[in-house]
Structures are given as structure tokens and as C-alpha cells.
Write an enzyme that holds these catalytic residues in place. Structure first.
Site, mmCIF file in Angstrom:
data_model
loop_
_atom_site.group_PDB
_atom_site.id
_atom_site.type_symbol
_atom_site.label_atom_id
_atom_site.label_comp_id
_atom_site.label_asym_id
_atom_site.label_seq_id
_atom_site.Cartn_x
_atom_site.Cartn_y
_atom_site.Cartn_z
ATOM 1 N N GLY B 207 6.490 7.888 -3.177
ATOM 2 C CA GLY B 207 5.976 8.533 -1.985
ATOM 3 C C GLY B 207 5.938 10.043 -2.047
ATOM 4 O O GLY B 207 5.750 10.626 -3.121
ATOM 5 N N ASP B 232 -0.522 -1.315 -3.221
ATOM 6 C CA ASP B 232 0.869 -0.944 -2.920
ATOM 7 C C ASP B 232 1.164 0.442 -3.484
ATOM 8 O O ASP B 232 1.142 0.630 -4.700
ATOM 9 C CB ASP B 232 1.843 -1.958 -3.551
ATOM 10 N N LEU B 233 1.484 1.366 -2.625
ATOM 11 C CA LEU B 233 1.673 2.757 -3.028
ATOM 12 C C LEU B 233 2.696 2.903 -4.160
ATOM 13 O O LEU B 233 3.854 2.507 -4.012
ATOM 14 C CB LEU B 233 2.128 3.579 -1.805
ATOM 15 N N ASP B 234 2.274 3.479 -5.268
ATOM 16 C CA ASP B 234 3.140 3.793 -6.406
ATOM 17 C C ASP B 234 3.814 2.555 -7.015
ATOM 18 O O ASP B 234 4.864 2.667 -7.651
ATOM 19 C CB ASP B 234 4.225 4.822 -6.002
ATOM 20 N N GLN B 235 3.201 1.393 -6.818
ATOM 21 C CA GLN B 235 3.798 0.152 -7.324
ATOM 22 C C GLN B 235 2.960 -0.476 -8.438
ATOM 23 O O GLN B 235 3.318 -1.536 -8.943
ATOM 24 C CB GLN B 235 3.933 -0.878 -6.183
#
Lengths: 290, 290, 290, 290
Positions: B207, B232-235
């Protein structure tokens, strides 16, 4: 590390003008020869107070008095500057109690360094929840205490460990891949005195089986972290970290194997910084004067 | 990267005996000269099925037919082996659309590599939510599209970006420190085609403001991660990572500065692996044949 | 390293079309299950001939015959391809003779790996020109031979070492900071079988006291090199190298201490590659299939 | 780097007691606020004299006088301590003249840092022996001078470069992969002012085509070195170095490409240390207060 005897002053205090001048002026006034000195001003962020950190090595023979008098004479200055401080003596070997389980890599590594005097310390005893490494430790002439830790004896086991540590006059407790979580009150009893090696690059992969967690996430580097133990699992101040490259062909078992190489190196570096009084704790962080 | 024209076959399939023999037998039968080949058997863990991955470069001139026929002739073999596969042609330059915000370090770095033909690609356009870097991009003869992204125009803005990407025939979208979170449907439209550089060593510090998070935790190394963008953020699957050493004297601003050096290097390496078809996605992980 | 028994084929030959197909076709024909495979085409430079290298692990139980027959059946293919080749069996432990002087760090490190079966080898004996480490070695149940090397007994001493190595059926000789230069004919007798760890990042600082040379030159990183021993001092094929950062505050003694950490890691990595038949020698260079 | 204006004192002198006390006492006496301070005692080896090095940043606004007076007041102390010293002002931007040939990677990298004010310097001009990069430089509003260097005009060319450097009031000359060897008298005219990036890990692979030399030797890591230019080719004091891992599959051309990434990073780091007065030259070595 110098070959001549020296005293090491470490201190932190609120930042202001004149701190170095006051401290080094005192040393110079008595003819003290400074071998090494490091200073750090932490400005604080978002309204914290600025804080000042220092570490100074003074050649013992250059001062006209002994350590006790040095401490007495320095005390008023420290008080005026509102310092947290201590002065240690290179001639007094640190007493390091090592905790292990069954894995030997960190223990072999530490004993090799101790044997060669690269780590010039006393190891008054090794404590383990298994007796696997008893023979190896005793061959080195170091007492070995087997303190089993099972579900229903934990308070007694940790109390025994604390008793052993106190009985041998331990300065530092090293968890050399000791696979048990220490009791919170044991952690609280020795703040800044218990070092652990965690087999991940914290804060990633807290807790159990970090290499398996790393495998699942598909990271391209794995790491190890040497930190002070606090009551919060794997959350204490970090002293040293390092990483090693892996790739898709590495299984969790391969990572375990690669990881051992950084675990022992990171633990040894962190321990050395700690033993040479190079680590000053600042909240949940560390200043490390390498 | 070879100077002669070559085809690159990448494939994955359930593991079994005879896969390499079947594929390389086909190539040998037609006189194909293999320049480079990599294989990986992923055994799976905990009951997953074993899966096989491969990447083979064949000299184009060594084959007696063209790419279309190569694909046709290979298709039955691929079908028999239940392969996910593709064959690319080194003579067809990849078309890479670069997204930036205001920070220039990754863009300068990519354009230097493009200018020197180290990255032998087409950059049909650069898209930005700011016009800061317009002049620099246009000086290089590359079209620049300013697509502002604000709270109430996001769907329209991302639709416009998707339209631009499609219009120029983009193969790959690179978020070169583009500071907006892409819309989930844009991510879903181009799986394995959008690369991001995240300014932390994932999974740590997901994040916003990862360097400030790293500062607060007191880590001794900071990192950067090149990964595929998913909803999915940064996943998303990690392609490449690296770290750099910092210490207590480094402020968050110093970390930002240090971090830029690894961000651009990690992005460039990850992008190169992607463009040379060296990255095969396996669930949320990657096989990277370097 | 796989848990099931497997055979490892390593081979090199002039490059041509169809090599992989021929070899893997043979394996597939007999139902061989390939666990891991690596290939490398070396194009040669400036008029050298292109040469092909490979390493293939086949699950033993997947083949319908034993190793002897595997070798017999593969021999004609190898001959047709003009291969240098061998096939080893993971069930046959390599026999590694370790040479040491007085310094213990590499020996402790190797024995910890051997003890934990990380290195799954036999150590039939340790040979040293000093008796310093005798007790430590013997505690592990490993025979220790003290073969003093002084100015006027060198031929006899090296002959004795060669006799001991032959007598225990050694595969590999490891110079774990053995501080003597081996006799040229001993080197020549075991090409590609003797590994040394040199305490510099070769080709910098060949010969004696490399850390002091590094200190004098003011380098900012120091290194270690694991290489095959040849009659030319510190000139043999390099297997593995690594470096560590130092700075102006580090004395030659500090460098010696830092250096030990990379020496043992680099030696252990190089030795593992060698023992797993991952190293193929190519002139004065190596192909290392990691 | 601090946001407030500050003065930086750098000094070296024969080691003795009381140096820090004397210098910081002077600063404290005038209410000077020390932002950062570093000290190093070099004991010398083999009969050399011990020498002391320091670097102190003082907040400009905390002192009751201006820089000129600071220098005047400090001069007697410096004289008493036999110091080589200088005091610089963070408000005075350094003037850096960049020399390039045809390769753009270091230039792009430096200009990106300059553009973002990460490097807060003036670049009064870029000088090149080719006009390849003229447009790029001029687009940034920086004058570009094309000074061809050919076999029979070298004295005149170097004289012209020296004239240009003097005319723009240059502090520092940076050879950003400038492929010519500077004339000895140009080197001698600006000791400690000319930084070069050499594309090897010195002292390995001095001179031309170091990546090809590295390829021939079969090293497993390649490096880059930022050093001060002296009349002896690639022999000047080293400021910064770094390395990157390669393997047998990398051709000399691959190494050239990998090498660029460390060249630009190492040059940028070395240049930053130099510009922030963190580098003190000590014979043919450097003290770098990071």
C-alpha cells in the site's frame, strides 16, 4: 576491536547544542585518547523530540583513574544532559548464554567464533529443550543444561532458565534457533539483553514456518532478522538483517538450507554489534554504530 | 539475447515422462537449432499436481518453414500434452505502453534503455495522469497522452487508458511509478500483461508510503518488487525483487532516494524477463527462466 | 536435492542440432522420469568451436534397468555425439577428504553441514599440517591425519597425502583454508577434483595476504573465490564467488574476520555444486547449473 | 541531506588527544547546532603516522556569524592542530561538468537525478568527444560542447576542455563513461576533483574491455568502480564499488548490459558522497563518511 584495553561509553539524551563538546571536553581534560567515536542525531518525526546518541571508545591507559572513578566523574555531566548511559570495560568479557533446540548450524557457527576468539566472550552455559547437542557443547568444555519445555511445564521451565541465567551471571541471552517462544515475563525481565534470530526478512512472514510462507508467496529473495526479544512475537527492535536470492526451482527445503547461511551470519553480526555496545535501542528501533 | 532471428516457445503442462523428448524431437526432426532451453518441474506441494514448464529458443533460419506453419505443426503435440503454450518471434518487437505520474526516475531509465536499443521494443505511447513529463517524452518522438485521474472520473479515465492501449496495439503495460490504483476490470482485461514496480520488498509494506512504513519498523534493508498487476493491490505474481542496505541515519526521504535506484533496476530487469518471454505465471507465482 | 534416488548425467559435446532430442529421447523411450534438466550452448568467441553442456537428473526407479546397463546403453549415443560424459548415482555418497591448517571456521562450517546431513557425504578423513584441530575432528568420529609440511619434506609430505587420499577412495579434496601450496603433480593427478577457497575476489589479490593487499588498495568490497586447483596458483577454473562490503574503518584484521564469513559460505556453495555434479569444466572456466 | 542551510567542515590532521573536544568546543561556544558528525582515527600500518579525519555539519542559522568569519575564527584552531581543512556552504551549489562519449546510460541517470533535484547541483555544461548526445543535453537547457579527440589533436583538445572547465567555474569533473584517457597534466591540475566510473571491480581488469577480460577469466560477479582520476590509469583512490552476479550463460554483451546498471548506480553514489563532502582522500585511499 582494538587490542589495547579501552572503555566504551554509550549514551543517549535529548538533543541540544554542546553535547559532543561537553563529553569530549571532559575526556580531553583528563588526557583521554579517543579510539573511535560515533554520533547520531535523530530528529524524530511528526512531533517527536529530537534525541542524540553516541558511542565513544577511550584507551584505558590514557586516563589517570580507574573505571569506577571515571563513572563517578562522568555522572554529573550525564545528569546535566539527562542521559541514559553506561560505560563498559573491554577487559571484562561479556557472559553469553546460548539457547538452542536441535538444529546445530548457529551453535557450530558461534562456537567456532568463540573458539578462535573472534568472539572474545565467556559462554558460561548452553541451555536446550533437547539433549541433541549436549555432547558437542560439553566437548568444548561448556556446561550444558537440558531444560525440556512441554505444554504443561512452561512456567517452571522458563523459571528454571531464568534461574540458570542469573546463576551464571549472564549479560546476554542468545536464541540460536531456539524454537520455543519465551514467556513474556522472561522477556520483560531482560529488555535489550535477549537476541533472537528469526528466519525471515521481518516484518514479512512473522511466526511459524516462514520459509514455507515465503515459498507460497513466491518471493525472489529470502532473509533473516536478528532482533531483540520482547513480549510481542517477532516485533522487537531489529539489529541486523540480510537476504539471499532464490528462484522458482527452490523448494521450501532448499530455502531452509539457503536460509541457514544467512541466519548464522546475521545472528553473528547482530551479536557482535550488541557485545561491542554498538547497538542503542530507541523505542522499537535501533541505532547501530558499526 | 541473440543477434539472429529466433522463435521462442514457452509452455507449461501437467508433468509426465517424455515431454522434453517429444518437444525437442519435433524440433530436431525439422533441423531446428536450439539456442537456449530451460525446463522446470514443479512438484507441487500438499497434493497439488506436478506441472512442467519450458522455454526454448530456436534459430528461425534453421527451420524449413515459417512461424505460422511452425505453430500449426506444433499444435497437435501441444494438445496431446495439454499445454498452455505460445511461440513468439524475435523479429516482432513488443509494444510497451508506459504509465507514469510525476516522478521521472523510472521513465528516464526506460527511455535510456530504449534509446540505446538495450530494450529493443516499440513504445507506441506514454500515458500519464499529469503532464509533467510530456516534453521529455515528446522530445524522444513518443506520443504522450495526458489522462487525468480524479475522484469522480475514474471509470472514464481507465476506460480511456484501455482504449489507448488497444488502439496502439499494446502487448504490455508498464506502471513506471504510476501512482494510481488501476480499476479491477482493467487489471482483469490484461492478465499477465501489466507490470508494476512497488517500492517495497513485498509482502512487507503493502500500500501507501512503504518507505515511511519501513522507517517506522526500523528495518535494515529496503526493497522494491516488480510484479504483475491483479485486482488485489500489491498481491500479484512477483517477477523480480531486490534490496539495498540502509541504517539508522537514513530518514524516510533518504530511503525514498535510495529506493529509486532499486526501483528502476528491478523494474528494468522484470520487464526484460517479461519481454523475452522468460516469465511463466503459475498460480500466484512465477517461473523466471533467466 | 531430491529425496528419491536418481541418476545424474552430465555431458558436454560439440554443438549441433538434435542433441537434447537424442538424449531425452533415449530416456523417454525407457520411461525415464526427468526430475531436473539444464542445458547450455556456449557459442565460443573469436573462432572457438561451439560446445554444448547438459545435466539431467532421472529418477532411478523409473528406469527398467540398473546404472551399469544405463551406462552401457547410453555409451553409443554419447560416442555418436562425441561426448565427455558421466552418470552418477545419488545413492552413492561422495567421499570428501578435507585439508585444513590451524584455522577452524571452514572446518566447523563443513562439519555442521555434514552432521545435519545438509551435505550428505562421507568424510573418510581430515588431513592437516598441524594437529590443532585433531580433537575436534576425532570427536566427530572422523580419522585425522597429521602430515607436517616443512621446507625440506614437501615431496614426501604431498606423496603421503596423495597416498591417504587414494587409500580412502576419495572423490574430492577440499582445501578448507589449507595454507600450503599443493605440489604441481598432486594437482595434475586430480584435475577437477580439488577445490580451494581463496580469500580474495579473484583475479584481484592473488597469492599471500590478500586482505592486506585489499587494505592497501582501498577497495570497498572484499571477496572470496572457490576454484579448482591447478598447477598455476589461484588461476584454476572459478566455481563460486561472493563479496562483502567494508569501509575505511576496517583494519586488515577486521577484513580477515569479515572475510571468514564469505569464505565458508562460498566454499560450501561451491562444494555443493561440485558434489551435485552441477559444475562442468570448460577450459579454464566453469558451467555451473544451479 | 538536510533541508536547512548548513556548513560542512571536513578536516584531517595528525592524531592526538583532544581533537574533537577542541573543534566541537569551538562550535558549542558559539551556539552551533551540530546536525551530523563523523570521526575516524586511522592508526596507520607499519610505522605510518596515525591520522585523524572528521566531517561536521553545523546549522548555519545557529551561528552568530557568517561563513567568512567562521573560517577566520576556525583558522587558528586548524593551524594548531596542523589540519588540512575546508568549510563548505550547503547554499552554494556545486558546479559539475559532465564528460560523455556516445553511451547514454550514465548521462540519462545523472540528468534524471539533477532534474528531480535529488542531485541539487548546477551542471554548467556537458563536454563530449562526439555530438551524439547534444540534442538530449540541450533539451535540458544545458550547454553542450563538442570537443573531438583524435590521435593528433589531444593536447589541444584537453587544453580546450580545461579552458571550458575553468570558464564555467567547475568544481567537479565527472567522466560518465567518457572513453578517452585524460592527459596527465589535466589530471594533475584538479586532484580530488575528477571522478571516473570504471567498468570493472578494480583492481581487476584495468584498462580496455574489462567485461571481455572478465568473460575470459570466468568470474561469477562483475563490478564497477568510481574513483578519482590520477595520472595513473585506473589507479586513483576508490570512492565506491559494487558488483552484480552473472553466470556461464552471459556473453560479454550481456555483461556490458548488466554492467551498465551498476556503473550508473556506483557513479551516482560516489558522486553524491563527493558532492556532500563525505570523501576525504588519504594517500591513495579514501575515507567515506556515509
Amino acid at each position: 576491536m582494538h587490542s589495547e584495553r579501552f572503555y566504551t561509553l554509550t549514551a543517549s539524551c535529548p538533543d541540544r547544542t554542546g553535547i559532543i563538546a561537553r563529553v569530549t571536553g571532559f575526556i580531553a581534560e583528563h588526557g583521554g585518547w579517543i579510539l573511535e567515536s560515533s554520533f547520531h542525531a535523530d530528529p524524530g518525526i511528526e512531533g517527536e523530540h529530537a534525541r542524540y546518541f553516541m558511542r565513544i571508545e577511550v584507551k584505558a591507559a590514557s586516563l589517570p583513574f580507574m573505571l569506577t572513578e571515571l563513572r563517578e566523574r562522568f555522572a554529573p555531566i550525564a545528569a546535566a544532559l539527562q542521559m541514559d548511559w553506561k560505560i563498559t570495560d573491554s577487559a571484562v568479557k561479556k557472559r553469553v548464554v546460548v539457547l538452542v533446540s536441535k538444529q546445530e548450524h548457529c551453535l557450530y557457527d558461534l562456537l567456532a567464533r568463540w573458539q578462535s576468539k573472534e568472539l572474545d566472550i565467556e559462554i558460561p552455559c548452553v541451555i536446550s529443550n533437547h539433549d541433541t547437542l549436549k555432547g558437542f557443547v560439553e566437548w568444548h568444555g561448556i556446561p550444558f543444561h537440558h531444560v525440556p519445555v512441554v505444554a504443561d511445564n512452561k512456567p517452571a521451565a522458563f523459571a528454571e532458565m531464568q534461574r540458570l541465567f542469573a546463576a551464571v551471571g549472564g549479560d546476554t541471552m542468545v536464541l540460536a534457533r531456539y524454537m520455543q517462544i519465551l514467556a513474556p515475563d522472561l522477556c520483560a525481565a531482560y529488555p535489550g539483553c535477549i537476541l533472537n534470530i528469526h528466519h525471515s526478512f521481518l516484518p514479512s512472514f512473522v511466526g511459524a514456518k516462514p520459509y514455507h510462507q515465503a515459498y507460497q508467496r513466491g518471493v525472489k529473495l529470502i532473509g533473516a532478522t536478528c532482533h531483540y526479544v520482547t513480549a510481542d512475537l517477532d516485533q522487537g527492535p531489529i539489529v541486523e538483517q540480510d537476504v539471499i536470492r532464490i528462484d522458482h526451482s527452490d523448494s521450501p527445503e532448499d530455502m531452509v538450507r539457503y536460509g541457514k547461511d544467512i541466519e548464522k551470519t546475521v545472528l553473528a553480526r547482530g551479536l557482535r554489534y550488541h557485545l561491542e555496545d554498538r547497538v542503542l535501542i530507541h523505542g522499537n528501533k535501533t541505532v547501530v554504530f558499526r
